[in-house]
Design an enzyme around this catalytic site. Structure first.
Site, short mmCIF file in Angstrom:
data_model
loop_
_atom_site.label_atom_id
_atom_site.label_comp_id
_atom_site.label_asym_id
_atom_site.label_seq_id
_atom_site.Cartn_x
_atom_site.Cartn_y
_atom_site.Cartn_z
N THR A 133 0.77 -1.17 0.16
CA THR A 133 -0.06 0.01 0.04
C THR A 133 0.74 1.21 0.03
N GLY A 172 3.22 -2.69 8.78
CA GLY A 172 3.16 -2.97 9.84
C GLY A 172 4.76 -3.20 10.49
N GLU A 415 -5.79 -6.00 4.07
CA GLU A 415 -5.88 -7.18 3.37
C GLU A 415 -6.97 -7.00 2.33
C1 LIG Z 1 -7.20 -11.39 15.21
C2 LIG Z 1 -7.54 -10.98 14.02
C3 LIG Z 1 -7.12 -11.36 12.73
C4 LIG Z 1 -5.98 -12.35 12.75
C5 LIG Z 1 -5.38 -12.82 11.59
C6 LIG Z 1 -3.78 -12.65 11.45
C7 LIG Z 1 -3.36 -12.56 10.28
C8 LIG Z 1 -1.71 -12.19 10.07
C9 LIG Z 1 -1.40 -10.90 10.28
C10 LIG Z 1 -1.70 -10.01 8.74
C11 LIG Z 1 -1.91 -8.79 9.21
C12 LIG Z 1 -2.37 -8.03 7.65
C13 LIG Z 1 -2.17 -6.62 8.00
C14 LIG Z 1 -2.53 -5.99 6.49
C15 LIG Z 1 -1.56 -6.16 5.42
C16 LIG Z 1 -2.15 -5.32 4.28
O1 LIG Z 1 -3.18 -4.80 3.90
S1 LIG Z 1 -1.25 -5.88 2.70
C17 LIG Z 1 -1.98 -5.04 1.59
C18 LIG Z 1 -3.38 -5.84 1.14
N1 LIG Z 1 -3.87 -4.86 -0.26
C19 LIG Z 1 -4.95 -5.37 -0.73
O2 LIG Z 1 -5.53 -6.56 -0.42
C20 LIG Z 1 -5.39 -4.61 -1.97
C21 LIG Z 1 -6.65 -5.01 -2.34
N2 LIG Z 1 -6.94 -4.77 -3.84
C22 LIG Z 1 -6.82 -6.01 -4.64
O3 LIG Z 1 -6.60 -7.22 -4.33
C23 LIG Z 1 -6.81 -5.53 -6.06
O4 LIG Z 1 -6.87 -4.20 -6.58
C24 LIG Z 1 -8.38 -5.96 -6.51
C25 LIG Z 1 -9.37 -5.43 -5.98
C26 LIG Z 1 -8.43 -7.54 -6.68
C27 LIG Z 1 -8.38 -5.64 -8.14
O5 LIG Z 1 -7.05 -5.93 -8.71
P1 LIG Z 1 -7.14 -5.67 -10.22
O6 LIG Z 1 -5.67 -5.88 -10.70
O7 LIG Z 1 -7.76 -4.23 -10.80
O8 LIG Z 1 -7.66 -7.03 -10.77
P2 LIG Z 1 -9.25 -7.04 -11.57
O9 LIG Z 1 -9.04 -6.22 -12.87
O10 LIG Z 1 -10.47 -6.42 -10.56
O11 LIG Z 1 -9.29 -8.63 -11.89
C28 LIG Z 1 -8.33 -9.13 -12.67
C29 LIG Z 1 -8.34 -10.56 -12.46
O12 LIG Z 1 -7.44 -10.84 -11.33
C30 LIG Z 1 -7.95 -11.59 -10.46
N3 LIG Z 1 -7.39 -11.41 -9.28
C31 LIG Z 1 -7.50 -10.32 -8.61
N4 LIG Z 1 -6.77 -10.60 -7.28
C32 LIG Z 1 -6.50 -11.85 -7.34
C33 LIG Z 1 -5.59 -12.58 -6.05
N5 LIG Z 1 -5.31 -12.05 -5.00
N6 LIG Z 1 -5.63 -13.86 -6.41
C34 LIG Z 1 -6.12 -14.32 -7.85
N7 LIG Z 1 -6.62 -13.75 -8.65
C35 LIG Z 1 -6.76 -12.40 -8.35
C36 LIG Z 1 -9.57 -11.39 -10.54
O13 LIG Z 1 -10.48 -12.37 -10.20
C37 LIG Z 1 -9.91 -11.06 -12.03
O14 LIG Z 1 -9.70 -12.43 -12.83
P3 LIG Z 1 -10.61 -12.29 -13.93
O15 LIG Z 1 -12.19 -11.93 -13.64
O16 LIG Z 1 -10.31 -11.35 -14.99
O17 LIG Z 1 -10.53 -13.73 -14.43
C1 LIG Z 2 -4.69 -1.44 10.67
C2 LIG Z 2 -3.96 -1.48 9.22
C3 LIG Z 2 -2.87 -2.23 8.61
C4 LIG Z 2 -2.45 -2.19 7.35
N1 LIG Z 2 -1.14 -2.97 7.53
C5 LIG Z 2 -0.84 -2.98 6.01
C6 LIG Z 2 0.51 -3.62 5.58
O1 LIG Z 2 1.07 -4.28 6.64
N2 LIG Z 2 1.01 -3.83 4.54
C7 LIG Z 2 0.34 -2.95 3.42
O2 LIG Z 2 0.61 -2.97 2.17
N3 LIG Z 2 -0.91 -2.43 3.69
C8 LIG Z 2 -1.48 -2.25 4.79
N4 LIG Z 2 -2.68 -1.55 5.03
C9 LIG Z 2 -3.09 -0.96 4.14
C10 LIG Z 2 -4.69 -1.86 3.67
O3 LIG Z 2 -3.94 -2.80 2.77
C11 LIG Z 2 -5.46 -0.58 2.74
O4 LIG Z 2 -5.76 0.16 3.72
C12 LIG Z 2 -6.37 -1.24 2.10
O5 LIG Z 2 -6.13 -2.12 0.92
C13 LIG Z 2 -7.50 -0.17 1.45
O6 LIG Z 2 -6.78 0.53 0.63
P1 LIG Z 2 -6.99 2.35 1.12
O7 LIG Z 2 -6.67 2.71 2.36
O8 LIG Z 2 -6.15 3.05 -0.23
O9 LIG Z 2 -8.59 2.70 0.68
P2 LIG Z 2 -9.22 2.92 -0.67
O10 LIG Z 2 -9.04 1.88 -1.53
O11 LIG Z 2 -8.87 4.37 -1.08
O12 LIG Z 2 -10.68 2.78 -0.26
C14 LIG Z 2 -11.48 3.89 0.05
C15 LIG Z 2 -12.88 3.72 -0.20
O13 LIG Z 2 -13.02 3.84 -1.62
C16 LIG Z 2 -13.89 2.67 -1.97
N5 LIG Z 2 -13.06 2.05 -3.31
C17 LIG Z 2 -11.86 1.98 -3.36
N6 LIG Z 2 -11.87 1.25 -4.79
C18 LIG Z 2 -13.20 1.14 -5.03
C19 LIG Z 2 -13.73 0.33 -6.16
N7 LIG Z 2 -12.97 -0.61 -7.28
N8 LIG Z 2 -15.07 0.07 -6.12
C20 LIG Z 2 -15.68 0.49 -5.02
N9 LIG Z 2 -15.22 1.17 -4.21
C21 LIG Z 2 -13.91 1.39 -3.97
C22 LIG Z 2 -13.56 1.77 -0.76
O14 LIG Z 2 -14.52 0.72 -0.76
C23 LIG Z 2 -13.51 2.60 0.65
O15 LIG Z 2 -14.83 2.78 0.87
C24 LIG Z 2 -3.13 -1.78 6.47
C25 LIG Z 2 -4.03 -0.89 6.81
C26 LIG Z 2 -4.79 -0.73 8.03
C27 LIG Z 2 -6.00 -0.05 8.36
#
Ligand SMILES: CCCCCCCCCCCCCCCC(=O)SCCNC(=O)CCNC(=O)[C@H](O)C(C)(C)COP(=O)(O)OP(=O)(O)OC[C@H]1O[C@@H](n2cnc3c(N)ncnc32)[C@H](O)[C@@H]1OP(=O)(O)O
Ligand SMILES: Cc1cc2nc3c(=O)[nH]c(=O)nc-3n(C[C@H](O)[C@H](O)[C@H](O)COP(=O)(O)OP(=O)(O)OC[C@H]3O[C@@H](n4cnc5c(N)ncnc54)[C@H](O)[C@@H]3O)c2cc1C
Length: 647
Positions: A133, A172, A415
């Site tokens: 991010t 983090g 995530e």
């Molecule tokens: C105590 C409580 C909890 C404890 C539990 C502990 C847990 C252990 C600690 C961890 C703690 C974490 C802390 C936060 C860590 C962060 O937050 S890391 C950052 C996380 N960031 C995200 O998740 C970003 C979210 N955004 C996305 O994943 C992508 O932008 C989106 C929403 C999937 C859209 O991506 P895009 O490239 O625009 O993909 P799109 O054009 O919509 O789709 C293209 C194709 O790729 C596919 N695709 C997209 N993504 C994927 C994927 N990941 N895999 C496979 N295919 C995919 C789509 O299905 C689509 O397929 P088709 O329909 O075309 O066949």
């Molecule tokens: C506690 C915490 C820990 C984190 N840890 C990590 C980490 O370790 N590593 C890391 O890489 N990231 C981390 N993140 C970041 C996290 O992955 C992002 O905050 C998350 O992916 C959302 O992206 P954003 O914050 O840019 O929000 P945005 O994507 O800007 O979203 C803002 C608003 O826009 C809307 N929106 C955005 N895109 C669309 C769309 N295509 N269609 C409809 N609505 C849409 C969303 O629904 C939301 O309401 C962390 C976040 C938090 C809160």
């Protein structure tokens, strides 16, 4: 282990269940003499680091951590998370080290890279995080701006943050803790873009911990929760790293700059699928914690009278309190069963992908997205409900319910923000509908979409309710497809038609998730219950029944739209629900006790096993630094002059 062994016979995670002398939780130096609420922002972080080092030393000593232990061990060892909650009310600064840095190397590195880096990471010789991010982008990964330009003349990548919005923001531990990280950056070779790739980057000198030249680091400031996670920012100024630091399991860059694409560009997103799968189990743990606190407190707390002639009753005897809390017990069980089922789906797909078969990745992605959303959404809401159900004392930090809420609600955003992930699942459902309409076979979890049989007579049974939720999902998906088709026929672009239908798409996606969860919960419990004593089997089936009827009543509007449910059925369902509350009430405390969460893990004045709530609340109150003296200095400095008209 079947479901119920995990519930009733759940051996504490080995760390907490070993003989006393080996019990990590018996090390009182891990705990705070002064509640961390009374520490400054900086002191909280420093104290968290102190405890982290102690905690991991003990982990290494007691857990005989096997080198090369599989991610599966990590996932099944999710109870370690609960143990860490005992030490850290919030997440530890190294949450991302274990939660994403190690899994990213394991999932994205070549065998040689894994061999070298996993060993150092697991032995805590290096500490890492996952930096994807940026200040300007979180959801739209393709819009991320950090670049990695390959220089064939030196066989290096040049990492650069071209704008303020390209600064990595959130990871983090990034602020002051880790010295390495997996950076997701846009790869360019001779000006040609090759998509988002993972790079293992050293950020700080291993001896001095100073940021390396060309690396700018800091922390992003105070947050709603997770105050000790040290979320940080990172910017590169033309920072060079060797070619072998790109994690090259999927795609490769050869010495001369030749790019070798992997089987799918989405494999670089694999770490996110893994974490979404893990989060479902984490939510089950959080729900178990909050339910234990609130149900035990509701058994201790007496307030008001049901009959004027009787003494004040346990608040758990109020049916409204049972309505608030018994669903929490069922929800924890529902998500822990679904988490294990989803983990088995995940490991199955990962195994197939190892042999080059990518066919089931889209279904796994859709499931991981939808279950991560519904588990975080439901548990956040129900943890807040647990807090409210405890009245004023639930508002105290010492209850540990506010912290637990912070942990849960954060997962609605990280995530993958929940709305965005539901739209991902919707994308899969619409594609499945279109595929099925051409007679092509669908994946097991989406096959019901093609059930074209006439809507059957509604039945107030588990089968009837689960079938009803499938009808709702299929009906919603069909409505979305029809609306999109109609808009496109009227000349709207597909993308605009998609956006105009997105509120319905999100609802369809949630309905699909509920259908999957109800069916999985029911089948997993039925499978486990067969090996149980009749009384235990009965109470578990009551919880499944309560869960299904609760959600049928919560989603009545949808059922009325898409099934043949009638008014009389609804009346009967409501009565079924109230009867179930009455049946489960006598086992409520026994059920949360069966979550088997020790006092140190609950970390709560309201949830302790001995029920000494009032004594604990007073003990915690007296720890406030303000109570060290009867008159605070501010009286003499400000109040007294003010009250005497001298300020
Ligand atoms: C105590 C409580 C909890 C404890 C539990 C502990 C847990 C252990 C600690 C961890 C703690 C974490 C802390 C936060 C860590 C962060 O937050 S890391 C950052 C996380 N960031 C995200 O998740 C970003 C979210 N955004 C996305 O994943 C992508 O932008 C989106 C929403 C999937 C859209 O991506 P895009 O490239 O625009 O993909 P799109 O054009 O919509 O789709 C293209 C194709 O790729 C596919 N695709 C997209 N993504 C994927 C994927 N990941 N895999 C496979 N295919 C995919 C789509 O299905 C689509 O397929 P088709 O329909 O075309 O066949
Ligand atoms: C506690 C915490 C820990 C984190 N840890 C990590 C980490 O370790 N590593 C890391 O890489 N990231 C981390 N993140 C970041 C996290 O992955 C992002 O905050 C998350 O992916 C959302 O992206 P954003 O914050 O840019 O929000 P945005 O994507 O800007 O979203 C803002 C608003 O826009 C809307 N929106 C955005 N895109 C669309 C769309 N295509 N269609 C409809 N609505 C849409 C969303 O629904 C939301 O309401 C962390 C976040 C938090 C809160």
């Amino acid at each position: 282990m079947g479901l119920v062994d995990q519930l009733v016979n759940q051996p504490h995670y080995t760390l907490v269940n070993q003989p006393r002398e080996n019990d990590i939780l018996s090390h009182k130096e891990l705990f705070d003499s002064i509640p961390e609420e009374y520490l400054s922002h900086k002191e909280k972080y420093e104290n968290a680091i102190r405890k982290t080092v102690l905690y991991y030393r003990l982990m290494q000593k007691y857990q005989n951590y096997k080198e090369g232990s599989t991610i599966l061990d990590e996932t099944r060892a999710n109870y370690r998370n609960l143990v860490s909650f005992a030490v850290f009310k919030d997440y530890p600064p190294l949450m991302l080290h274990n939660g994403m840095f190690i899994p990213a190397i394991a999932g994205q590195g070549t065998p040689e890279q894994q061999k070298h880096w996993l060993k150092r990471a697991k032995n805590m010789e290096i500490l890492g995080t996952y930096a994807q991010t940026e200040l300007g982008h979180g959801t739209f990964i393709r819009g991320l701006e950090t670049t990695a330009e390959y220089d064939p003349s030196t066989e290096e990548f040049v990492l650069h943050s071209p704008t303020l919005t390209s600064y990595k923001w959130w990871p983090g531990g990034l602020g002051h803790t880790v010295n390495y990280c997996v950076v997701m950056a846009q790869l360019y070779i001779r000006g040609r873009h090759h998509g988002m790739q993972p790079f293992l980057v050293q950020l700080r000198d291993e001896a001095t911990h100073m940021p390396l030249p060309g690396v700018k680091l800091g922390e992003i400031g105070a947050k709603l929760g997770l105050s000790t996670v040290n979320n940080g920012f990172l910017a590169f100024e033309h920072h060079r790293i060797p070619r072998d630091r790109m994690l090259m399991k999927n795609a490769q860059v050869l010495k001369d700059g030749t790019f070798v694409a992997g089987p799918s560009s989405k494999l670089a997103y694999g770490t996110m699928i893994y974490v979404r799968v893990i989060i479902v189990n984490g939510m089950a743990n959080l729900m178990a914690k909050a339910a234990t606190i609130a149900v035990r407190y509701s058994a201790v707390r007496r307030q008001s009278q049901i009959k004027p002639s009787e003494p004040e009753c346990q608040i758990l005897d109020y049916v409204t309190q049972q309505h608030k809390l018994l669903i929490c017990i069922a929800t924890s069980l529902a998500f822990s069963t679904c988490a294990r089922w989803l983990w088995d789906v995940y490991t199955g797909v990962m195994g197939q992908m190892e042999s080059g078969n990518m066919d089931h990745l889209p279904e796994l992605h859709a499931l991981a997205c939808s279950l991560k959303v519904v588990s975080t959404m439901d548990v956040s809401g129900l943890v807040e409900r647990c807090r409210l159900a405890c009245g004023g004392h639930g508002f105290m930090h010492s209850s540990n319910l506010p912290y637990t809420y912070g942990l849960a609600t954060a997962a609605c955003t990280y995530e993958g923000e929940n709305t965005v992930l539901l739209l991902q699942t919707a994308r899969s459902l619409v594609k499945a509908w279109q595929k099925g309409s051409k007679g092509k076979p669908l994946s097991p979890t989406e096959a019901y979409l093609m059930d074209k049989s006439p809507v059957p007579k509604w039945e107030n049974t588990l089968d009837g309710i689960i079938a009803g939720f499938r009808r709702v999902s299929a009906g919603k998906v069909q409505d979305c497809v029809s609306k999109i088709d109609k808009l496109v026929k009227m000349g709207t672009s597909y993308e605009d038609a998609w956006n105009q239908t997105s509120v319905r798409l999100v609802a369809a996606s949630e309905a699909h998730s509920r259908a999957v969860i109800l069916a999985t919960f029911r089948s997993e419990v039925s499978r486990a219950a067969a090996a149980l004593s009749p009384p235990l089997s009965r109470v578990l089936h009551q919880l499944v029944h309560l869960y299904c009827v609760y959600w049928a009543l919560e989603r009545l509007g949808d059922l009325l739209l898409y099934t043949s449910i009638a008014e009389r059925d609804v009346q009967e369902l409501q009565q079924q629900y109230e009867d179930l509350l009455q049946k489960i009430r006598p086992n409520a405390v026994g059920l949360v006790d069966a979550f088997d969460l020790r006092d140190e893990i609950l970390n709560s004045t309201l949830g302790a096993y001995d029920g000494r709530v009032y004594e604990r609340l007073m003990e915690e109150a007296l720890k406030s630094p303000l109570n060290a003296e009867p008159v605070n200095q501010s009286f003499h400095q400000y109040l007294k002059p003010f009250m005497h008209g001298k300020l």
